[in-house]
Design a protein around this motif. Structure first.
Motif, PDB file in Angstrom:
ATOM      1  N   MET A 175       0.919  -1.263  -0.122  1.00 30.53           N
ATOM      2  CA  MET A 175       0.097   0.007  -0.119  1.00 30.53           C
ATOM      3  C   MET A 175       0.796   1.145   0.119  1.00 30.53           C
ATOM      4  N   SER A 176       0.906   2.091  -0.770  1.00 34.60           N
ATOM      5  CA  SER A 176       1.479   3.384  -1.080  1.00 34.60           C
ATOM      6  C   SER A 176       1.149   4.238   0.039  1.00 34.60           C
ATOM      7  N   GLN A 177       2.143   5.216   0.566  1.00 39.10           N
ATOM      8  CA  GLN A 177       1.837   6.209   1.705  1.00 39.10           C
ATOM      9  C   GLN A 177       1.060   7.326   0.753  1.00 39.10           C
ATOM     10  N   GLN A 178       0.200   7.990   1.186  1.00 41.30           N
ATOM     11  CA  GLN A 178      -0.492   9.045   0.640  1.00 41.30           C
ATOM     12  C   GLN A 178      -0.373  10.257   1.550  1.00 41.30           C
ATOM     13  N   ALA A 179      -0.052  11.485   1.256  1.00 41.34           N
ATOM     14  CA  ALA A 179      -0.166  12.595   2.271  1.00 41.34           C
ATOM     15  C   ALA A 179      -1.381  12.803   2.791  1.00 41.34           C
ATOM     16  N   ASN A 180      -1.350  12.940   4.161  1.00 36.51           N
ATOM     17  CA  ASN A 180      -2.762  13.248   4.774  1.00 36.51           C
ATOM     18  C   ASN A 180      -3.203  14.643   4.722  1.00 36.51           C
ATOM     19  N   PRO A 181      -4.411  15.036   3.907  1.00 34.92           N
ATOM     20  CA  PRO A 181      -4.794  16.315   3.485  1.00 34.92           C
ATOM     21  C   PRO A 181      -5.255  17.066   4.986  1.00 34.92           C
ATOM     22  N   ARG A 182      -5.650  16.414   5.901  1.00 42.95           N
ATOM     23  CA  ARG A 182      -5.988  17.047   7.158  1.00 42.95           C
ATOM     24  C   ARG A 182      -4.747  17.835   7.847  1.00 42.95           C
ATOM     25  N   GLY A 183      -5.010  18.993   7.976  1.00 39.56           N
ATOM     26  CA  GLY A 183      -3.996  19.971   8.349  1.00 39.56           C
ATOM     27  C   GLY A 183      -2.910  20.589   7.328  1.00 39.56           C
ATOM     28  N   THR A 184      -2.949  20.296   6.150  1.00 39.94           N
ATOM     29  CA  THR A 184      -2.542  20.875   4.842  1.00 39.94           C
ATOM     30  C   THR A 184      -2.695  22.268   5.046  1.00 39.94           C
ATOM     31  N   PHE A 185      -3.965  22.750   5.111  1.00 40.63           N
ATOM     32  CA  PHE A 185      -4.144  24.214   5.057  1.00 40.63           C
ATOM     33  C   PHE A 185      -3.376  24.949   6.328  1.00 40.63           C
ATOM     34  N   LEU A 186      -3.157  24.142   7.495  1.00 44.15           N
ATOM     35  CA  LEU A 186      -2.267  25.149   8.366  1.00 44.15           C
ATOM     36  C   LEU A 186      -1.009  25.032   8.052  1.00 44.15           C
ATOM     37  N   LYS A 187      -0.394  23.910   7.389  1.00 45.88           N
ATOM     38  CA  LYS A 187       1.031  23.904   6.799  1.00 45.88           C
ATOM     39  C   LYS A 187       1.246  25.152   5.690  1.00 45.88           C
ATOM     40  N   ILE A 188       0.085  25.485   5.014  1.00 46.07           N
ATOM     41  CA  ILE A 188       0.005  26.420   3.971  1.00 46.07           C
ATOM     42  C   ILE A 188       0.140  27.722   4.648  1.00 46.07           C
ATOM     43  N   ALA A 189      -0.517  27.767   5.592  1.00 46.75           N
ATOM     44  CA  ALA A 189      -0.865  29.236   6.257  1.00 46.75           C
ATOM     45  C   ALA A 189       0.550  29.524   7.072  1.00 46.75           C
ATOM     46  N   ASP A 190       1.285  28.544   7.681  1.00 49.07           N
ATOM     47  CA  ASP A 190       2.615  28.667   8.349  1.00 49.07           C
ATOM     48  C   ASP A 190       3.558  29.258   7.276  1.00 49.07           C
ATOM     49  N   SER A 191       3.424  28.590   6.054  1.00 49.99           N
ATOM     50  CA  SER A 191       4.179  28.860   5.118  1.00 49.99           C
ATOM     51  C   SER A 191       4.378  30.278   4.411  1.00 49.99           C
ATOM     52  N   VAL A 192       2.960  30.790   4.361  1.00 49.21           N
ATOM     53  CA  VAL A 192       2.716  32.124   4.063  1.00 49.21           C
ATOM     54  C   VAL A 192       3.038  33.168   5.066  1.00 49.21           C
ATOM     55  N   LYS A 193       2.688  32.792   6.362  1.00 49.17           N
ATOM     56  CA  LYS A 193       3.175  33.446   7.564  1.00 49.17           C
ATOM     57  C   LYS A 193       4.653  33.815   7.491  1.00 49.17           C
ATOM     58  N   ARG A 194       5.638  32.617   7.393  1.00 46.08           N
ATOM     59  CA  ARG A 194       7.051  32.957   6.973  1.00 46.08           C
ATOM     60  C   ARG A 194       7.407  33.839   6.005  1.00 46.08           C
ATOM     61  N   GLN A 195       6.703  33.604   4.804  1.00 44.71           N
ATOM     62  CA  GLN A 195       6.936  34.619   3.952  1.00 44.71           C
ATOM     63  C   GLN A 195       6.788  36.177   4.220  1.00 44.71           C
ATOM     64  N   ILE A 196       5.724  36.498   4.973  1.00 43.86           N
ATOM     65  CA  ILE A 196       5.298  37.701   5.567  1.00 43.86           C
ATOM     66  C   ILE A 196       6.537  38.198   6.310  1.00 43.86           C
ATOM     67  N   GLU A 197       6.869  37.162   7.295  1.00 41.65           N
ATOM     68  CA  GLU A 197       7.990  37.803   8.096  1.00 41.65           C
ATOM     69  C   GLU A 197       9.289  37.953   7.604  1.00 41.65           C
ATOM     70  N   ASP A 198       9.687  37.286   6.547  1.00 46.23           N
ATOM     71  CA  ASP A 198      11.049  37.437   5.763  1.00 46.23           C
ATOM     72  C   ASP A 198      10.850  38.549   4.895  1.00 46.23           C
ATOM     73  N   ASP A 199       9.744  38.955   4.700  1.00 40.17           N
ATOM     74  CA  ASP A 199       9.755  40.322   3.625  1.00 40.17           C
ATOM     75  C   ASP A 199       8.936  41.363   4.164  1.00 40.17           C
ATOM     76  N   ALA A 200       9.606  42.397   4.827  1.00 40.29           N
ATOM     77  CA  ALA A 200       8.991  43.318   5.600  1.00 40.29           C
ATOM     78  C   ALA A 200       8.116  44.204   4.599  1.00 40.29           C
ATOM     79  N   ASP A 201       8.482  44.324   3.371  1.00 40.21           N
ATOM     80  CA  ASP A 201       7.779  45.110   2.204  1.00 40.21           C
ATOM     81  C   ASP A 201       6.635  44.498   1.642  1.00 40.21           C
TER      82      ASP A 201
END
Length: 153
Positions: A1-27
């Motif tokens: 059986m192949s492993q599949q990514a768990n979609p639960r919480g994916t949106f939280l990971k994306i939100a964290d990624s965008v927050k890091r972009q905001i923190e890294d780019d003051a402009d």
């Protein structure tokens, strides 16, 4: 059986990624478009929207009608008035008088960081309100009336 990514919480990971972009780019003033988030993270529209919802809930970003979501930073003032009201302020801010040429839709789109179709809708409202005259493809739009203090607030 192949492993599949768990979609639960994916949106939280994306939100964290965008927050890091905001923190890294003051402009950074706008979030990436929904299409960009969907493409970059290989997710559906629904997942991307849930990520944006998290950012809104946390006070990091807010939707702007007719525009991209904007970044909210503590201590930075944001003009939340509708675009047509902000464009009407160009008349007084630029010292334009009745009969003078009004900036083009392209110039206004660049000035306000929105698309030309969004500016076109706002300009139609100002023409209907009697502040601008003319317009249309290839025609110079002119100031018909200078807004009063009540019209600007």
């Amino acid at each position: 059986m192949s492993q599949q990514a768990n979609p639960r919480g994916t949106f939280l990971k994306i939100a964290d990624s965008v927050k890091r972009q905001i923190e890294d780019d003051a402009d950074m003033t706008e979030l990436p478009s929904l299409a960009e988030v969907m493409r970059d993270h290989k997710v559906s529209r629904g997942v991307a929207l849930r990520a944006f919802g998290v950012l809104r809930q946390e006070g990091v970003a807010e939707p702007a009608p007719g525009e991209r979501w904007r970044v909210v930073r503590a201590g930075m003032p944001v003009d939340r008035r509708p675009l047509d009201q902000r464009i009407a302020d160009v008349i007084t801010a630029d010292g334009l008088g009745v009969g003078e040429a009004f900036p083009s839709a392209s110039a206004l789109a660049e000035r306000f960081g929105v698309s030309r179709p969004t500016v076109a809708k706002a300009l139609e409202k100002l023409e209907t309100a009697g502040l601008l005259a003319g317009g249309g493809q290839g025609k110079v739009r002119t100031v018909r009336a200078v807004p009063t203090r009540e019209e600007r607030s």
